[in-house]
Write a protein that holds these residues in place. Sequence first.
Motif, PDB file in Angstrom:
ATOM      1  N   LEU A 139      -0.925   6.867  -0.799  1.00 13.61           N
ATOM      2  CA  LEU A 139      -1.425   5.554  -1.536  1.00 13.61           C
ATOM      3  C   LEU A 139      -2.706   5.864  -2.211  1.00 13.61           C
ATOM      4  CD1 LEU A 139      -1.101   2.584   0.701  1.00 13.61           C
ATOM      5  CD2 LEU A 139       0.293   3.135  -1.015  1.00 13.61           C
ATOM      6  N   LEU A 181      -6.627  -1.176   0.471  1.00 11.57           N
ATOM      7  CA  LEU A 181      -6.120   0.011   0.852  1.00 11.57           C
ATOM      8  C   LEU A 181      -6.355   0.034   2.254  1.00 11.57           C
ATOM      9  CD1 LEU A 181      -4.578   2.763   1.021  1.00 11.57           C
ATOM     10  CD2 LEU A 181      -6.812   3.951   0.050  1.00 11.57           C
ATOM     11  N   SER A 235      -5.002  -2.607   4.532  1.00 12.36           N
ATOM     12  CA  SER A 235      -3.845  -2.179   5.147  1.00 12.36           C
ATOM     13  C   SER A 235      -2.644  -3.152   5.502  1.00 12.36           C
ATOM     14  CB  SER A 235      -3.937  -1.170   6.234  1.00 12.36           C
ATOM     15  OG  SER A 235      -5.087  -0.320   5.819  1.00 12.36           O
ATOM     16  N   ILE A 263      -1.294  -3.734  -0.449  1.00  9.81           N
ATOM     17  CA  ILE A 263      -1.235  -2.128  -0.782  1.00  9.81           C
ATOM     18  C   ILE A 263      -0.200  -2.078  -1.915  1.00  9.81           C
ATOM     19  CG2 ILE A 263      -1.972  -1.343   1.307  1.00  9.81           C
ATOM     20  CD1 ILE A 263       0.780  -1.070   2.374  1.00  9.81           C
TER      21      ILE A 263
END
Length: 308
Positions: free
Chosen positions: A82, A104, A107, A112
């Motif tokens: 990612l 990110l 999560s 994301i």
Amino acid sequence: TRCSRDWSSDVCSSDLLGILFVVFGHSWIVLHEKGELFRVIFSFHMPLFFFLSGVFFKEKESLPSLMWSKADSLLKPYFIVLGGVGIVQIIAGKTSLLLYVVGLLYSTGSTIAWVQLWFLPHLFAVFVFCWFIVKAFTSTVVNPKILALVPGLFLLLGAATIETFWLKPMSDFGGPSVLFGKRAVLPGFPFSVDIILVSSAYLLAGHLSLRSIQKFSFSAIPFYCACLIFFGFHYLFDETIDLNRRLYGNVFIASAQAFLGIYIVVSVSAFLSSSRRLGSMLAYVGSASIFILIFHWLFMDAGKWLFD
């Protein structure tokens, strides 16, 4: 999850079959229609992964060792992949650095870029949580046999509270009403820990079933009965599971479907693994299941683009 040579090939084959169901479940046809095929696949494919992860859970491993190994196998590929996707999107002007980094680190599937990777940090959290649960029952005066009741209790509590923190206004919990220029809603908790009771129930069930799985062999009559009940439930009821979207149907029916689906997949794996050559091949491919999980969306998007 990653299979190792220490485990039987039928468990690794189950992992591969589960990944194939994930890939098929994420196909445009299944997701777009969200019909009966969607409900059947989603009713067991994520519980299957947590269950198999429980088979690999080592209760005697120290907490630092567990966290280090799971960070290496789960968090490292999550952040590397990612992170690379984020660099491309930021350069292309599709998002800002701050917004991408916050999502990110939070999560969850809705924060994301590649939704399917929500599973990796959540599984890390589930392993750590279950380590404390198992230690509480094996290192105290509490009868360890009571641990067998925990998965059922977790499912009841988890299913009842699964939507509590999903897409609810942050202002209801004392947070801001606007965030990054948009209406502020809770996308679950970081690492999706708001659903940890449900996912931990299946991981603990897998852990408690370790000896049975190690001695498991295909049996035709129970297999056909499980298939009959499984598809009968889907015919009579309209229940399924989608943990990423915090969907858990009737706790009794949905849970029964999940465990029946797990039994069916493990049975098919045991049957296929009765052939040493086929079993070895499936186990080898199953050892790369995490890479299939990470990159299948990329290839499916490319295929859809080519055929559109």
